[in-house]
Design a protein around this motif. Structure first.
Motif, short mmCIF file in Angstrom:
data_model
loop_
_atom_site.label_atom_id
_atom_site.label_comp_id
_atom_site.label_asym_id
_atom_site.label_seq_id
_atom_site.Cartn_x
_atom_site.Cartn_y
_atom_site.Cartn_z
N LEU A 88 21.17 67.37 13.07
CA LEU A 88 21.86 67.70 12.83
C LEU A 88 21.48 68.70 11.54
O LEU A 88 21.85 69.10 10.82
CB LEU A 88 23.24 67.11 12.28
N GLU A 89 20.15 68.12 11.09
CA GLU A 89 20.03 69.18 9.57
C GLU A 89 19.24 70.33 9.83
O GLU A 89 19.21 71.02 9.01
CB GLU A 89 18.77 68.29 9.40
N SER A 90 18.62 70.31 11.23
CA SER A 90 18.54 71.28 11.39
C SER A 90 19.55 72.57 11.13
O SER A 90 19.28 73.54 10.95
CB SER A 90 17.64 71.93 12.35
N VAL A 91 20.47 72.06 11.74
CA VAL A 91 21.66 73.06 12.22
C VAL A 91 21.76 73.36 10.28
O VAL A 91 22.16 74.27 10.26
CB VAL A 91 22.67 72.38 12.67
N LEU A 92 21.88 72.62 9.65
CA LEU A 92 22.72 72.65 8.26
C LEU A 92 21.29 73.98 7.63
O LEU A 92 21.87 74.01 6.46
CB LEU A 92 22.49 71.42 7.32
N ALA A 93 20.30 73.65 7.54
CA ALA A 93 18.92 74.27 7.36
C ALA A 93 19.03 75.75 7.60
O ALA A 93 18.24 76.78 6.75
CB ALA A 93 17.78 73.38 7.20
N MET A 94 19.80 75.96 8.71
CA MET A 94 19.39 77.81 9.06
C MET A 94 19.61 78.86 8.13
O MET A 94 21.24 78.33 8.19
CB MET A 94 20.83 77.44 10.41
N PRO A 95 19.82 79.48 7.74
CA PRO A 95 20.41 80.61 7.19
C PRO A 95 20.89 81.65 7.65
O PRO A 95 21.47 81.54 8.86
CB PRO A 95 18.42 82.06 6.77
N THR A 96 21.39 82.70 6.87
CA THR A 96 22.58 83.50 7.16
C THR A 96 21.41 83.93 8.17
O THR A 96 20.34 84.72 8.17
CB THR A 96 22.73 84.43 6.09
N TRP A 97 22.26 84.48 9.63
CA TRP A 97 21.71 85.34 10.38
C TRP A 97 22.55 86.63 11.53
O TRP A 97 23.35 85.70 11.54
CB TRP A 97 20.86 83.83 11.71
N THR A 98 22.05 87.49 12.01
CA THR A 98 23.31 88.14 11.76
C THR A 98 23.70 87.80 13.78
O THR A 98 22.74 88.02 14.23
CB THR A 98 22.81 89.94 12.06
N SER A 99 25.43 87.67 13.90
CA SER A 99 25.50 87.45 15.09
C SER A 99 25.29 86.55 15.65
O SER A 99 25.01 86.19 16.53
CB SER A 99 25.53 89.09 15.70
N ALA A 100 24.70 86.17 14.70
CA ALA A 100 24.51 84.19 15.75
C ALA A 100 24.98 82.56 14.57
O ALA A 100 25.85 82.75 13.21
CB ALA A 100 22.79 84.00 15.27
N VAL A 101 25.37 81.82 15.53
CA VAL A 101 25.67 80.54 15.22
C VAL A 101 24.62 79.67 15.63
O VAL A 101 23.86 79.76 16.59
CB VAL A 101 26.66 80.23 15.68
N ALA A 102 25.15 78.55 15.49
CA ALA A 102 24.10 77.06 15.03
C ALA A 102 25.04 75.67 15.27
O ALA A 102 25.50 75.78 14.82
CB ALA A 102 23.21 77.04 13.75
N VAL A 103 24.09 75.33 16.66
CA VAL A 103 25.42 74.26 16.85
C VAL A 103 25.06 72.95 16.90
O VAL A 103 23.50 72.98 17.97
CB VAL A 103 26.07 74.64 18.44
N HIS A 104 25.87 71.73 16.49
CA HIS A 104 24.92 70.44 16.90
C HIS A 104 24.87 69.77 17.95
O HIS A 104 26.30 69.93 18.24
CB HIS A 104 25.78 69.62 15.33
N GLY A 105 24.27 69.52 19.35
CA GLY A 105 24.25 69.19 19.83
C GLY A 105 24.67 68.70 20.22
O GLY A 105 25.21 67.86 21.25
N SER A 106 24.62 67.32 19.54
CA SER A 106 24.56 65.36 19.52
C SER A 106 24.17 64.90 20.82
O SER A 106 24.82 64.01 20.95
CB SER A 106 26.30 65.63 19.70
N GLY A 107 22.23 65.02 21.11
CA GLY A 107 21.92 64.36 22.14
C GLY A 107 22.44 64.93 23.32
O GLY A 107 22.83 65.64 23.73
N TYR A 108 22.96 63.34 24.14
CA TYR A 108 23.65 63.59 25.25
C TYR A 108 24.53 64.42 25.17
O TYR A 108 25.25 64.18 26.68
CB TYR A 108 23.52 62.37 25.44
N ALA A 109 25.79 64.33 24.13
CA ALA A 109 26.56 64.57 24.03
C ALA A 109 26.42 66.21 24.44
O ALA A 109 27.46 67.23 23.75
CB ALA A 109 27.55 64.34 23.21
N VAL A 110 26.07 67.06 24.57
CA VAL A 110 25.67 68.43 24.67
C VAL A 110 26.19 69.08 25.58
O VAL A 110 26.17 70.10 25.64
CB VAL A 110 23.53 68.59 24.85
N ASP A 111 27.11 68.35 26.73
CA ASP A 111 27.70 69.05 27.94
C ASP A 111 28.66 69.70 26.59
O ASP A 111 28.85 70.78 27.18
CB ASP A 111 27.74 67.69 28.47
N ASN A 112 29.38 69.26 25.55
CA ASN A 112 30.88 69.86 24.41
C ASN A 112 30.41 71.52 24.29
O ASN A 112 31.15 71.58 24.80
CB ASN A 112 30.51 68.49 24.01
#
Length: 423
Positions: free
Chosen positions: A284-308
């Protein structure tokens, strides 16, 4: 070899009872026979436990005749506990196999050779104590579960086997329940089996004493029993819908300016956004550290819950870049995601990244030993290397952020059309 005493035979039988009671409690037609050589066979009639008693040789008898006589007498008492001297030959009592020895200096002697315990209850009677009580409790509770739920479907062997497997898998939990808890468990399973509950939550179940905390504690057992009796969907409605944490990195995509979102999967999926690039990070910390980025989103995979992540409608058709811990579980999670999104690209999960940060390695406490056919050759080589190094791991968060961001930028440029850049 030393003559086996009654106490030693009880100790052996106690170990067997502990290890086998969950199996015995779920068997109706056949039982497993355990011999001294460790082999097991399945038969409906033979003893469930057989123990060699290691009778003395003539020399041992001559060396200590009193000890040999007392040893034989102790086994006669086991064979005829009522003192009658008559050997009891039925599955509810211990049976001793005897043999006649004709020795030159001692004469003819009847020697006990083997103890046979013909049924689980015989083993429990012979062992006694807490283990016997536990066996009877588990036996009775398994019988109760089967009597309540076996008759809900045609009595196919597959259905019976499924319920037996569920009881066996959760035998420790079933044993540990107080009687009131066990009765409540049966009520919950029966109620969920018989009622389509829609969106009912755990605390809304009309069963006294059942709330979300109760269900959290007993969930695995309830789920297993419902699946075994053919109602796997009955427990799904009791799940709080999984939530996803994500950041919309492009302000132009953010609905009403909302960029940091944690919400149920279906609500996230319904967002009217069309990013070209989706980062999926295990940390999650990597998600929160991401800068502004054109046409992009960052999603927390949450380990084995990545299926979601694959349940998000707007993810399909975009470029997806996954970055997880460089360890066996990180690759297992990547492989899991790729089953749903075959086009996923990984970054910072290669052998060079691993070796370049050797000083940041730690030991992986419980490595995953499986094979992952969905991995690419590059990923497989990295997995092979970290295993060869002694199951090491390089945690995502330990990689310096500047180097990680540079690599993310390069990966995005190589993978996505017009990916934009971080600002």
């Amino acid at each position: 070899m030393t003559m086996l005493s009654v106490a030693e035979a009880r100790a052996k039988s106690r170990i067997r009872l502990r290890s086998s009671m969950s199996t015995w409690a779920t068997q109706s037609d056949s039982i497993s026979v355990s011999s001294d050589d460790g082999s097991d066979t399945s038969t409906p009639t033979s003893a469930v436990v057989e123990i060699a008693l290691h009778p003395p040789t003539e020399k041992q008898v001559l060396d200590d005749q009193q000890a040999a006589m007392e040893w034989a007498a102790s086994w006669r008492k086991v064979a005829a506990p009522d003192g009658s001297g008559e050997k009891l030959d039925n599955s509810s009592s211990p049976v001793i196999d005897w043999a006649e020895r004709s020795w030159a200096r001692v004469g003819r002697q009847q020697i006990p050779l083997r103890l046979r315990l013909g049924a689980p209850e015989t083993v429990a009677n012979f062992v006694g104590g807490d283990e016997a009580e536990q066996w009877r409790r588990l036996r009775d509770r398994a019988a109760t579960i089967r009597s309540l739920f076996d008759n809900q479907h045609p009595a196919t062997s597959a259905r019976i086997d499924q319920l037996a497997s569920a009881i066996k898998a959760h035998a420790k939990r079933i044993l540990g329940l107080g009687q009131a808890e066990f009765d409540t468990l049966l009520d919950v399973v029966a109620w969920l089996r018989d009622h389509p509950v829609g969106t009912l939550r755990p605390r809304q179940l009309p069963i006294r004493g059942v709330d979300s905390k109760w269900f959290e504690t007993h969930r695995a057992l309830v789920t297993s029993l419902l699946e075994a009796i053919g109602h796997p969907e009955a427990v799904d409605v009791l799940d709080a819908e999984p939530r996803i944490r994500m950041r919309i990195l492009d302000p132009k995509l953010a609905p009403s300016g909302l960029s940091d979102i944690a919400a149920p999967v279906t609500q996230i999926s319904d967002l009217a956004i069309s990013p070209r690039l989706v980062f999926v990070f295990e940390n999650l910390e990597s998600v929160l550290a991401m800068p502004t980025w054109t046409s992009a989103v960052a999603v927390h995979g949450s380990g084995y819950a990545v299926d979601n992540v694959a349940r998000l409608s707007w993810v399909h058709g975009t470029c997806v870049i996954y970055w997880g811990d460089l360890d066996s579980h990180g690759f297992a999670i990547l492989s899991r995601l790729r089953k749903h999104l075959p086009h996923v690209e990984s970054t910072l999960m290669d052998e060079a990244t691993l070796t370049d940060h050797k000083d940041l390695w730690v030991q992986e406490p419980k490595p995953h030993t499986g094979a992952f056919p969905e991995l690419t050759g590059t990923e497989t080589r990295a997995l092979t290397r970290l295993r060869a190094e002694g199951d090491v791991r390089l945690e995502q968060e330990r990689i310096p952020w500047r180097a990680a961001l540079e690599r993310l930028t390069t990966s995005a440029a190589e993978s996505a059309p017009n990916p934009g850049e971080p600002e």
